[in-house]
Design an enzyme around this catalytic site. Structure first.
Site, PDB file in Angstrom:
ATOM      1  N   HIS A 156      33.680 -11.051   4.257  1.00 56.23           N
ATOM      2  CA  HIS A 156      33.787 -12.235   3.782  1.00 56.23           C
ATOM      3  C   HIS A 156      34.402 -13.189   4.791  1.00 56.23           C
ATOM      4  CE1 HIS A 156      31.632 -13.144   0.030  1.00 56.23           C
ATOM      5  NE2 HIS A 156      32.560 -12.216  -0.691  1.00 56.23           N
ATOM      6  N   GLU A 211      35.324  -7.685   0.765  1.00 56.18           N
ATOM      7  CA  GLU A 211      36.244  -8.765   1.144  1.00 56.18           C
ATOM      8  C   GLU A 211      36.647  -8.975   2.434  1.00 56.18           C
ATOM      9  OE1 GLU A 211      36.249 -10.422  -1.519  1.00 56.18           O
ATOM     10  OE2 GLU A 211      35.857  -8.578  -2.987  1.00 56.18           O
ATOM     11  N   GLU A 230      38.898 -19.312  -6.532  1.00 54.25           N
ATOM     12  CA  GLU A 230      37.276 -19.145  -6.573  1.00 54.25           C
ATOM     13  C   GLU A 230      37.023 -19.120  -8.151  1.00 54.25           C
ATOM     14  OE1 GLU A 230      34.986 -16.439  -4.311  1.00 54.25           O
ATOM     15  OE2 GLU A 230      33.226 -17.447  -4.905  1.00 54.25           O
ATOM     16  N   GLY A 287      37.075  -8.123  -9.289  1.00 57.34           N
ATOM     17  CA  GLY A 287      37.376  -6.927  -8.621  1.00 57.34           C
ATOM     18  C   GLY A 287      38.311  -7.436  -7.399  1.00 57.34           C
ATOM     19  N   ALA A 288      38.118  -8.253  -6.561  1.00 54.94           N
ATOM     20  CA  ALA A 288      39.022  -8.799  -5.676  1.00 54.94           C
ATOM     21  C   ALA A 288      38.568 -10.103  -5.115  1.00 54.94           C
ATOM     22  CB  ALA A 288      38.744  -7.981  -4.486  1.00 54.94           C
ATOM     23  N   GLU A 309      27.595 -14.281  -0.863  1.00 54.43           N
ATOM     24  CA  GLU A 309      27.574 -13.155  -1.799  1.00 54.43           C
ATOM     25  C   GLU A 309      26.505 -12.163  -1.610  1.00 54.43           C
ATOM     26  OE1 GLU A 309      30.403 -12.220  -2.650  1.00 54.43           O
ATOM     27  OE2 GLU A 309      31.519 -14.156  -3.266  1.00 54.43           O
ATOM     28  N   GLU A 321      38.573 -12.823  -1.659  1.00 51.71           N
ATOM     29  CA  GLU A 321      38.608 -12.743  -0.117  1.00 51.71           C
ATOM     30  C   GLU A 321      39.438 -14.154   0.578  1.00 51.71           C
ATOM     31  OE1 GLU A 321      35.679 -13.538  -1.736  1.00 51.71           O
ATOM     32  OE2 GLU A 321      34.644 -15.253  -1.060  1.00 51.71           O
ATOM     33  N   ASN A 322      40.510 -14.512  -0.169  1.00 47.91           N
ATOM     34  CA  ASN A 322      41.179 -15.434   0.315  1.00 47.91           C
ATOM     35  C   ASN A 322      41.678 -15.357   2.081  1.00 47.91           C
ATOM     36  OD1 ASN A 322      41.702 -16.603  -2.518  1.00 47.91           O
ATOM     37  ND2 ASN A 322      42.917 -14.440  -2.444  1.00 47.91           N
TER      38      ASN A 322
END
Ligand code: ARG
Ligand code: ZN
Length: 851
Positions: A293, A290, A121, A253-254, A312, A256-257
């Site tokens: 998401h 995450e 992303e 930060g992270a 988001e 969400e795959n």
């Protein structure tokens, strides 16, 4: 080479892709400098499809391309390829070569400490293979990985694992930005979760050997999140496995795959000895974010990147609800508002201001902003306030039913609410299209038993919103009697006109209003109410947020007076503060927050808004004086507060213990202003957790008594990257204004200043940028140092560079000399011949022309 003329992309130009992608098969042969990626993609032309198609691709070496098994020779460009295609379903096959080891930009496939990982992303997948890299193209992925690593991961469920090979299949159609691959020598901290319908899910947190002991907290947070999303939103997990991987080199930060979240190690690894209470809370929130998401982002995704707030804003809102449920709702609200004002309001008042749903961009990575995320979440909160909690739940169920598996827009989202509630949300939608923070003025009147509250709203015209229209502003309001009884309990007043009055009948005496309770809308409230209004609310308000807000507004007014006229600190504020601090039944976290002062940057904004020119040194001095005044005014109660909030029990990072530690540490800081540093030294020496150790160290540094502790800390933690980030940052944060730049500069000479690591770069320069009087030092040394380093970082990592450019966003509010110095640095950066598109867009917007 610098991108010739960066192209601007417009929301209004959206066109669907001409083809459906019905399946994707990828095979990776991993090698640090020459990874081969083979793709086999099934395309189906839509009815009116053209006979050529364009696939995104960046920094790829094309080895071969075939359509239906026959070699083709597509036309290649810097951002992709164009190829003639059949007018019936066909199979595209390509083989490309990429160089993960030299991918220092940290998007696409890259390496971090010998492990492979991905960040796709927003537009990183095009650095992995040729593909329609846009969120509205969703497909089912099968991934095969060949590599000599014990752990080989991708999205979805595992199909087969043998030595040197793994196959994964993700049954849920997804856009390419949710693709992930991880390979390396990792160890798993395992767990499991059974969903409410009885599906057993294997959970893992994968880390580098040595970090196994820092996973338990994150694992619990994951299980809590999974349960919470079932209980509160009715959302269940949908694969057999859910993996989290911690990575040291990560731009954000992270991520969400699907089924394989990749985390900055700072956002997942936690232990008593190495993490502060604040770190634990942040980790819990990011894991939740995450995870959430999976439904708001993955199952329902965005049609295009202009709709980013669709996933988001909603997901931030959901993670805030989660934290409020896990911990304290008022405390969460107060800390979110502090953050909103510090980041989003600042953004909205400067040259980077944009609507929650922007209408154009050059580089989408520059729009992962406080406005899209935090203001985006505020908009969801307002919607829920306006329609009510039940209607919100009904609308969300409809949203999931109607749009599961789709790539959606804000129009889809609002339509769901309109259909579920029968309300027309045309006016409400302006929250998505108008930039800027509305100002709301409130005044009141009392005539013969009738009480009238009058609100006026105003939004300053801006580049993206030249002709602002009134917005729907929910103002939660309660009324108190002069003796502090709640006579009219909280209700939502909906301000829809430019100016509007609300009438209350049947009151025995003139009430005292408490408006914008819980910060029910992201606005700046200007009060024309009675002189002592804030002092009264500080003493009596039943709404904890507004009670805190009353204290904050007294502190702010006093600080602004001190800055403007060298006035003494306001005793009304200090008396009120002492009364609150003495109230033993009040949540310690809440009391610790009451001790907080508005940030120096917030004060600068307020001065600028009022037409003054903020002087960072004067603001610094006033803030220090106010701290001293707090200490002096509270001196009788501070030792008791400190002693009473020590935590004798074994360490836990929960809300209760964290609250006690945060009050004790706020107290410690004030006490040492009067007593000197001994108490901080004792705490530092005997601390068995990072919260206490770091609080001790920061007071010691401020008191110029930290040399020995700093050395000891470095010796103790030199092998722990995350703790050393704190060591780097704290020295800058605690430096006096005239020392901050020199301190940062000296730290860049430290052998451990691994500047290509985003966490380390941010530790030093994020701290410098946040040191208001330090960064804005009169001679421009802060501007120059940061510019030097951004010029150096940009060719290595454009995303992190662009993000750090934000430090300059307020440059136009200072005096002419500072403006000249800042402008010179902005121009110097803009003149860099190889400047990235990311940095170029940010710097051009910041430099701007408006004043
Ligand atoms: N979707 C991720 C999150 O909110 C963040 C991705 C940020 N990407 C970027 N290019 N800045 O959790
Ligand atoms: Zn997110």
């Amino acid at each position: 080479m610098r991108d010739a003329t960066p192209q601007t992309i417009y929301l209004s130009d959206y066109k669907p892709f001409g083809f459906d992608v019905t399946s994707v098969e990828l095979t990776f042969d991993l090698a640090p400098n020459c990874t081969r990626v083979r793709s086999k993609i099934a395309f189906e032309p839509k009815a009116d499809a053209e006979r050529t198609f364009f696939l995104h691709g960046k920094e790829l070496k094309l080895i071969s391309a075939k359509i239906d098994g026959t070699d083709v020779s597509p036309a290649l460009s810097d951002d992709g390829l164009t190829c003639t295609v059949p007018d019936a379903p066909f199979i595209w096959e390509a083989e490309v070569e990429i160089d993960p080891e030299n991918n220092t930009a940290l998007d696409g496939l890259y390496m971090s400490n010998g492990m492979y990982c991905t960040q796709c992303e927003a537009e990183g997948f095009r650095k992995i293979t040729y593909y329609p890299d846009r969120p509205d193209v969703m497909s089912v992925f099968t991934v095969r990985i060949n590599g000599p690593h014990p752990v080989l991961l991708s999205n979805g469920n595992p199909v087969s694992q043998t030595e040197g090979h793994a196959e994964w299949h993700d049954p849920w159609p997804k856009p390419a930005y949710l693709f992930a691959l991880v390979a390396g020598e990792l160890v798993a901290h395992p767990g499991s979760f059974t969903t409410r319908s009885g599906r057993d899910v294997a959970l893992n947190i994968y880390v580098r050997p040595g970090d196994e002991g820092k996973c338990a907290f994150g694992m619990q947070a994951l299980k809590d999140s999974m349960k919470w999303d079932e209980d509160v939103y009715g959302r269940e997990y949908d694969l057999d496995i859910f993996n989290i991987v911690a990575v040291d080199d990560f731009n954000m930060g992270a991520m969400e795959n699907k089924g394989l979240n990749v985390f900055n190690s700072s956002a997942v690894l936690a232990s008593q000895a190495t993490s502060t209470d604040a770190n634990f809370e942040r980790i819990e929130a990011i894991i939740a974010h995450e995870y959430f998401h999976n439904w708001t982002g993955n199952r329902i995704t965005c049609r295009d990147w202009f709709q980013l707030c669709l996933k988001e804003g909603l997901t931030v809102f959901r993670d805030a609800q989660f934290t409020a449920d896990m911990r304290s709702a008022p405390v969460k609200r107060i800390t979110d508002v502090i953050d909103l004002r510090g980041r989003q309001f600042a953004e909205d008042q400067g040259p980077l201001s944009h609507p929650v749903r922007p209408e154009s961009f050059q580089e989408i990575n520059n729009f992962y902003t406080a406005t899209v995320y935090e203001k985006g979440a505020e908009v969801i909160g307002m919607l829920r306030r306006i329609v009510g909690a039940q209607a919100y739940d009904k609308a969300l169920s409809l949203y999931f039913d109607r749009h599961d598996g789709q790539a959606c827009t804000i129009e889809d989202w609002l339509k769901v609410f309109e259909d579920a509630t029968g309300r027309d949300l045309t006016q409400f939608k302006r929250w998505y299209s108008q930039a800027g923070t509305p100002r709301v003025t409130v005044k009141d009147a009392w005539y013969a038993g009738t009480y009238i509250l009058t609100f006026t709203q105003h939004l300053k015209p801006s580049a993206t919103t030249p002709d602002p229209q009134p917005q729907v502003i929910p103002i939660v309001t309660g009324l108190l009697s002069p003796s502090g009884q709640e006579v009219v309990s909280s209700q939502v007043l909906e301000l829809t006109e430019e100016s509007q009055s609300f009438t209350f009948e049947g009151l025995a005496e003139r009430p005292i209003p408490s408006v914008l309770r819980g910060f029910s809308a992201p606005v700046v409230l200007e009060s024309e109410l009675a002189e002592n209004h804030a002092a009264f609310l500080l003493a009596h308000d039943t709404d904890p947020f507004n009670r805190w807000e009353a204290g904050r507004s007294l502190a702010k007014a006093s600080l602004l007076d001190m800055v403007r006229t060298d006035a003494a600190p306001d005793t009304q504020y200090l008396d009120g503060l002492r009364a609150v601090m003495s109230q033993g039944d009040l949540d310690p976290t809440f009391r610790a927050l009451m001790l907080g002062l508005p940030s120096q940057s917030d004060l600068a904004t307020a001065l600028h808004d009022a037409g003054d020119t903020p002087d960072p040194d004067v603001i610094w001095t006033a803030s220090e004086k106010m701290r001293a005044a707090q200490a002096e005014h509270l001196k009788e109660i501070l030792p008791g507060l400190f002693a009473d909030h020590q935590v004798p029990e074994p360490y836990k990072p929960d809300a209760d213990q964290s609250g006690r530690r945060s009050l004790a540490n706020a107290t410690l800081s004030l006490l040492c202003r009067m007593e000197g540093p001994e108490r901080a030294q004792r705490q530092f020496d005997k601390a068995d957790n990072m919260t206490q150790q770091l609080a001790g160290l920061s007071v010691l540094l401020r008191e110029k008594a930290g040399d020995a502790a700093l050395k000891a800390f470095e010796e103790q933690w030199k092998d722990d990257r995350l703790v050393m980030d704190k060591w780097f940052g704290l020295q800058v944060m605690q430096a006096d204004p005239d020392q901050a730049v020199a301190t940062a500069a000296a730290l860049t000479e430290h052998p451990d200043f691994k500047w290509k690591n985003p966490n380390r770069f941010r530790a030093v320069f994020g701290a410098l940028a946040a040191h208001h009087a330090g960064f804005h030092a009169a001679g421009g040394s802060g501007y120059k140092l940061l510019a030097d380093w951004l010029i150096r970082l940009d060719p290595v990592n454009p995303q992190t560079t662009a993000r750090m450019c934000v430090a300059f966003q307020t440059w136009q509010r200072y005096d002419a000399q500072r403006q000249t110095l800042a402008a010179a640095e902005l121009d110097r950066m803009l003149a860099t011949p190889t400047l990235s598109r990311n940095a170029s867009e940010m710097l051009t917007r910041i430099r701007g022309t408006q004043s």
